[in-house]
Motif scaffolding. Sequence first.
Motif, PDB file in Angstrom:
ATOM      1  N   THR A 379      61.902 -45.728   7.366  1.00 17.41           N
ATOM      2  CA  THR A 379      61.874 -46.270   6.007  1.00 17.41           C
ATOM      3  C   THR A 379      60.947 -47.476   5.937  1.00 17.41           C
ATOM      4  OG1 THR A 379      63.886 -47.510   6.554  1.00 17.41           O
ATOM      5  CG2 THR A 379      64.156 -45.469   5.315  1.00 17.41           C
ATOM      6  N   PRO A 380      60.033 -47.476   4.968  1.00 16.90           N
ATOM      7  CA  PRO A 380      59.164 -48.638   4.779  1.00 16.90           C
ATOM      8  C   PRO A 380      59.985 -49.816   4.246  1.00 16.90           C
ATOM      9  CG  PRO A 380      58.814 -46.999   3.052  1.00 16.90           C
ATOM     10  CD  PRO A 380      59.772 -46.390   4.028  1.00 16.90           C
ATOM     11  N   PRO A 381      59.483 -51.053   4.368  1.00 16.90           N
ATOM     12  CA  PRO A 381      58.137 -51.375   4.860  1.00 16.90           C
ATOM     13  C   PRO A 381      58.056 -51.623   6.358  1.00 16.90           C
ATOM     14  CG  PRO A 381      59.176 -53.337   3.972  1.00 16.90           C
ATOM     15  CD  PRO A 381      60.166 -52.227   3.783  1.00 16.90           C
ATOM     16  N   PHE A 382      59.211 -51.600   7.073  1.00 15.93           N
ATOM     17  CA  PHE A 382      59.171 -52.026   8.471  1.00 15.93           C
ATOM     18  C   PHE A 382      59.692 -50.933   9.402  1.00 15.93           C
ATOM     19  CE2 PHE A 382      60.350 -54.969  12.010  1.00 15.93           C
ATOM     20  CZ  PHE A 382      59.112 -55.550  12.162  1.00 15.93           C
ATOM     21  N   GLY A 383      59.447 -49.667   9.076  1.00 14.31           N
ATOM     22  CA  GLY A 383      59.880 -48.591   9.946  1.00 14.31           C
ATOM     23  C   GLY A 383      59.026 -48.551  11.208  1.00 14.31           C
ATOM     24  N   VAL A 402      51.138 -41.607   5.633  1.00 14.41           N
ATOM     25  CA  VAL A 402      52.255 -41.809   6.555  1.00 14.41           C
ATOM     26  C   VAL A 402      53.565 -41.958   5.786  1.00 14.41           C
ATOM     27  CG1 VAL A 402      53.218 -43.328   8.335  1.00 14.41           C
ATOM     28  CG2 VAL A 402      50.758 -42.864   8.301  1.00 14.41           C
ATOM     29  N   TYR A 403      53.582 -42.843   4.786  1.00 13.07           N
ATOM     30  CA  TYR A 403      54.806 -43.046   4.007  1.00 13.07           C
ATOM     31  C   TYR A 403      55.222 -41.776   3.263  1.00 13.07           C
ATOM     32  CZ  TYR A 403      54.472 -48.130   4.713  1.00 13.07           C
ATOM     33  OH  TYR A 403      54.425 -49.384   5.259  1.00 13.07           O
ATOM     34  N   GLY A 404      54.235 -41.046   2.751  1.00 15.76           N
ATOM     35  CA  GLY A 404      54.539 -39.850   1.979  1.00 15.76           C
ATOM     36  C   GLY A 404      55.047 -38.684   2.814  1.00 15.76           C
ATOM     37  N   SER A 405      54.886 -38.767   4.129  1.00 17.62           N
ATOM     38  CA  SER A 405      55.257 -37.634   4.984  1.00 17.62           C
ATOM     39  C   SER A 405      56.721 -37.634   5.394  1.00 17.62           C
ATOM     40  CB  SER A 405      54.389 -37.646   6.250  1.00 17.62           C
ATOM     41  OG  SER A 405      54.715 -38.759   7.066  1.00 17.62           O
ATOM     42  N   VAL A 406      57.380 -38.788   5.321  1.00 14.96           N
ATOM     43  CA  VAL A 406      58.701 -38.900   5.935  1.00 14.96           C
ATOM     44  C   VAL A 406      59.861 -38.742   4.944  1.00 14.96           C
ATOM     45  CG1 VAL A 406      57.866 -40.330   7.833  1.00 14.96           C
ATOM     46  CG2 VAL A 406      58.637 -41.433   5.722  1.00 14.96           C
TER      47      VAL A 406
END
Length: 435
Positions: A379-383, A402-406
Motif C-alpha cells: 500500500t502506498p505511499p510507503f509500501g 507500480v501503484y496501479g498494478s497492486v
Amino acid sequence: MSLEIVTLLYFACLFGTLFLGLPVAFALGGTGVVFAAIAEPRALMAIPSAFYSTPWDAVLVTVPLFLFMGSLIRYSGIADAAYDAVYKLIGHIPGGLAIGTVQVCTIFAAITGITPPATITMGQISYPSMMRYKYSRKIAIGSIGAGGALGALIPPSVPFIFYGLLANASIGKLFLAGLLPGIMLATFYGIYIGLRCKFQPELGPPIPAEKKFSRREKAQSLLGIWPFGLLIIIVLGSIWGGITTPAEAAAFGATSALLLNLFNGRLTTQVFKDSLATTLKLTGMGLWILIGANIFLNIFNTLGSQELITNAVLAMPGGTTGILLLMMLIILLLGMVMDDWAIIMLCTPLFLPIIELLGVDKIWFGVLFIVNIQIAYLTPPFGFVLFWIKSILPKDVGWGDVYGSVGPFVILQIIGLGLIFIFPSIATWLPNLFE
C-alpha cells in the motif's frame, strides 16, 4: 498536566519526528528519552539496560542466520532453475508465467523468511520474460509484488520471530500458523491471474505453440529445483519435527545455502561479502529499532500511559471484535508510513496486554498482525515491496505503473485477512495438530 495530554504529546512527538525523516530507532528512543527527562527523570535509569539486555535474547540468533541464508539464496541460481521449470510446465496457459512467478516466490519465501530476496530476484528474472511474451505490466508487476510479500508470512518468517519474541509466543507454532494462510493467499493470486488472463488473454498471453516441451524436458526442469525441497526440509521440517530449535534450524539452513552456492560454483568472494553486508545491515537495523522500541515502551509504561490506553480500548463499544478491528486498522495505517519491523516492535507490546485481558489467542492474533503488515507492504505511499520492485524495473516503468498494478492483490489480501478473522482455524489448525 494530565496523563491524557502527556500520552497524546508522546505519540505526537513520535510521529512528528518520523515525518521529519528521523530514523525509526532514533525517533522511538529519542521520544522516550525526552519525555523521561521532562516528566520522570528516574526512568532514564532503564535506558542503559535496553542497550545491553535487548540484543542478548537467544531468539534473536535466528535473525542474522535466516537473513544470511536468504541473501545467499539470491545468488545460488535456484530461482533461475525454478522459473525455468514453471516456464516449461505452465507457460502454455494464459497468465502461466505470472502464476509461475507467484509459485516461485512462495517457495522462495519458504527458505528465506524475508521479502527482499524473492521480490528482487524474481523481478530481475520474470519481468523481462513476461515483457518478452507481451504480458501486461500490471499483471507482471502485481504478481511479483504480491508473491514477494509472502516472505513476511510464510515460514521461516523473520517478522514472526520478532513478534514471537515480544509476545512470548512459540516461534515454531507461529511458523506453523503462517503456512496455511500463506498458501491460501498464493492460491488466491494464482486463481485471480488465471481467470483474468483467460477472459482477457491480451493481459497474459500463453507462450507460442511452437515452444512446446517434451515430458522429459519438463521432468528434468523439475529435478533442477531439488535444492528448494532440501532447504525447506532442513529448515522447517527439523523445527516442526522437534529435531532442532529455530536457532539450530537457521544455522543448518545458512550452512546448507553456503554449501549450495559452493556446489553450484556461485560462491565467489564478492557474493560472500555482499551476503554478509546485507545480513549485517538488516540485522543492525532490526536491533536498533528493537532497542529504540524498548526505550519508548519502558518510558511509556513508567508514565502510566499503557494502563490508560488499555482501559480506554477495553471501554470501547463493539466488544472483542470491535477492538480487534480497530487494532487491524491501526496496523494498516501505520504500514503506510512505517516499516514492518518498527510496527511489530511498537504495536506488539502496546496491544499484548489488551489481547491477554480479552483472552485472544496470541498465535491467531500474530497471524492477523503479519497478514495485515503484508498488506501494508503493497500500500502506498510507503509500501516497502513497491520500492524494491521500482528499484529493479526498467526506467521507463513509472510509479503510476507500480501503484496501479497492486490494487487487485491488495483486495485479495484483505479478503484473506477477513477469512482468517472469521475462521481462526485457518491459522490455528496446524499448530493445534502438532501440539
